[in-house]
Design an enzyme around this catalytic site. Structure first.
Site, PDB file in Angstrom:
ATOM      1  N   ASP A   1     -31.423  63.623  -3.794  1.00 40.54           N
ATOM      2  CA  ASP A   1     -30.416  63.760  -4.945  1.00 40.54           C
ATOM      3  C   ASP A   1     -29.803  63.263  -5.724  1.00 40.54           C
ATOM      4  O   ASP A   1     -29.403  61.726  -5.720  1.00 40.54           O
ATOM      5  CB  ASP A   1     -29.165  64.882  -3.815  1.00 40.54           C
ATOM      6  CG  ASP A   1     -28.227  65.494  -4.369  1.00 40.54           C
ATOM      7  OD1 ASP A   1     -28.488  67.242  -4.270  1.00 40.54           O
ATOM      8  OD2 ASP A   1     -27.519  64.989  -5.410  1.00 40.54           O
TER       9      ASP A   1
ATOM     10  N   HIS B   1     -21.645  65.230   0.803  1.00 43.00           N
ATOM     11  CA  HIS B   1     -20.661  64.068   0.125  1.00 43.00           C
ATOM     12  C   HIS B   1     -19.803  65.443   0.939  1.00 43.00           C
ATOM     13  O   HIS B   1     -18.203  64.660   0.737  1.00 43.00           O
ATOM     14  CB  HIS B   1     -20.086  64.780  -1.168  1.00 43.00           C
ATOM     15  CG  HIS B   1     -21.028  64.719  -2.922  1.00 43.00           C
ATOM     16  ND1 HIS B   1     -21.902  63.547  -2.653  1.00 43.00           N
ATOM     17  CD2 HIS B   1     -21.909  65.706  -2.603  1.00 43.00           C
ATOM     18  CE1 HIS B   1     -22.635  64.072  -3.909  1.00 43.00           C
ATOM     19  NE2 HIS B   1     -22.797  65.019  -4.095  1.00 43.00           N
TER      20      HIS B   1
ATOM     21  N   HIS C   1     -27.310  62.998  -7.319  1.00 44.86           N
ATOM     22  CA  HIS C   1     -25.456  62.558  -7.069  1.00 44.86           C
ATOM     23  C   HIS C   1     -25.237  61.621  -5.885  1.00 44.86           C
ATOM     24  O   HIS C   1     -26.459  61.542  -5.137  1.00 44.86           O
ATOM     25  CB  HIS C   1     -24.631  64.414  -7.070  1.00 44.86           C
ATOM     26  CG  HIS C   1     -24.687  64.682  -7.967  1.00 44.86           C
ATOM     27  ND1 HIS C   1     -25.760  65.824  -8.016  1.00 44.86           N
ATOM     28  CD2 HIS C   1     -23.959  64.414  -8.910  1.00 44.86           C
ATOM     29  CE1 HIS C   1     -25.528  66.408  -9.152  1.00 44.86           C
ATOM     30  NE2 HIS C   1     -24.515  66.036  -9.926  1.00 44.86           N
TER      31      HIS C   1
ATOM     32  N   ASP D   1     -31.875  68.457  -7.235  1.00 45.91           N
ATOM     33  CA  ASP D   1     -31.061  68.285  -8.409  1.00 45.91           C
ATOM     34  C   ASP D   1     -31.689  67.234  -9.602  1.00 45.91           C
ATOM     35  O   ASP D   1     -31.214  67.326 -10.248  1.00 45.91           O
ATOM     36  CB  ASP D   1     -29.568  68.805  -8.499  1.00 45.91           C
ATOM     37  CG  ASP D   1     -28.874  67.881  -7.515  1.00 45.91           C
ATOM     38  OD1 ASP D   1     -29.847  67.103  -6.851  1.00 45.91           O
ATOM     39  OD2 ASP D   1     -28.142  67.719  -7.644  1.00 45.91           O
TER      40      ASP D   1
END
Ligand SMILES: [Zn+2]
Length: 354
Positions: A165, A128, A167, A252
């Site tokens: 991931d 990110h 996200h 995650d």
């Protein structure tokens, strides 16, 4: 037996985050679990160097880097928030330089040989981290810097980045959105934070078609991930012919993780790792590098990373007791099928006449 080269530094534990879920305990649990499984002592290991600043400045604005260095120096041992989600402490800046350095050193090691696979157990994570600011626990974009190094220093022409991931890898997408040298594929929970990662975001200009988002529904499980891998990623890789595969390996999407609502378990991550290795063997002499991203249920994270290592070392997985499975919505086959069909139809690399 094949062995992945491990890149790790005790300095990653110095990035203190004041009770934040992205904590030093994440790495401690992973190392303990690898040790208890009798793997850690058998892994060849390297201490990474801090990233070369000239390379770092290719993706991150020097003013931002200087600001982060200053903020880190003045933040104290416990840490302070630098944005709404991200905590920085005195140990953060040196750790971030080493995390990015690990991704780069790992890439060089894989391309130089003799090791063809490697894993960077790093923090802070990176996918990110934007050119001019921190975001979502990330400081520098480790995987993007590794890809840039492979292209511009090691002379590769095509790098495949797989981001599993939970996200969306928004910053990695941003950095290569116009660049056909990097095929970026991100699985993520549909509309989970940061809210980006739509199917129709496929790149621009020369990069059109080289950005592939797979926004899976809540509750997607091992079978859903594997189906999407085989339906989309395997044919995409055959078209793209990567010379190196880099994985933004976040854990995650495990069903026990509280930062998403997905349904993978440790076996699922082991199976995904196996799929990556099949692609790497088929297209790029087995060359694949994994870089840790998220994963916040420390026990689930450690078991899932163990699953990846067991696959990389071709060791029989020892049955593990997974954390309690909270009920997740079941994804209907129709929903998944519609999503994959939509991506296949939109995706120029998958249209047979091109
Ligand atoms: Zn994540």
């Amino acid at each position: 037996m094949p062995q992945p080269l491990l890149f790790y530094s005790a300095q990653f534990l110095e990035h203190q985050t004041a009770g934040h879920p992205e904590s030093p305990d994440r790495l401690r649990h992973i190392l303990n679990t690898l040790d208890q499984a009798d793997l850690f002592s058998r892994l060849p290991r390297k201490e990474p160097d801090p990233i070369d600043l000239a390379l770092l400045y290719r993706l991150h604005d020097p003013e931002y880097v200087h600001m982060l260095e200053r903020f880190s120096r003045e933040a104290g041992e416990v840490g302070q928030r630098i944005d709404e989600d991200t905590v920085v402490s005195t140990g953060t800046y040196p750790a971030a330089l080493k995390a990015a350095g690990a991704a780069v050193d790992m890439t060089r090691a894989i391309l130089d040989g003799p090791y063809t696979t490697a894993f960077s157990l790093v923090r802070p994570p990176g996918h990110h981290a934007m050119p001019t600011h921190t975001m979502g626990f990330c400081m520098f974009n480790n995987v993007a810097l590794a890809a840039l190094y492979a292209l511009e220093v090691m002379g590769l022409k095509r790098v495949l980045i797989l981001d599993w991931d939970a996200h969306h890898g928004n910053a990695t997408e941003h950095m290569f959105y116009q660049d056909p040298r990097v095929l970026f594929v991100s699985w993520h929970q549909h509309l989970n934070w940061p809210g980006t990662g739509a199917v129709t975001d496929m790149g621009v200009g020369a990069g059109y078609g080289y950005n592939v988002n797979i926004p899976l529904p809540r509750g997607s499980d091992n079978g859903d991930y594997l189906t999407s891998f085989e339906t989309l990623v395997t044919p995409l890789a055959a078209r793209f012919q990567p010379e190196l595969i880099l994985v933004s390996a976040g854990y995650d999407a495990h069903h026990a993780d509280l930062l998403s609502h997905m349904g993978l378990n440790a076996t699922g991550f082991s199976l995904l790792t196996e799929q990556v290795m099949k692609l790497a063997d088929r297209h790029c002499s087995g060359r694949a590098g994994f870089i840790l991203e998220g994963g916040y249920h420390t026990h689930a994270l450690a078991l899932s990373v163990l699953g990846s290592f067991q696959t990389l070392m071709q060791e029989q997985a020892v049955p593990v007791k997974e954390p309690f499975m909270s009920p997740t919505p079941v994804v209907t086959h129709e929903t998944l099928h519609e999503l994959l069909a939509q991506i296949s139809q939109l995706q120029p690399l998958l249209r047979s006449h091109l």
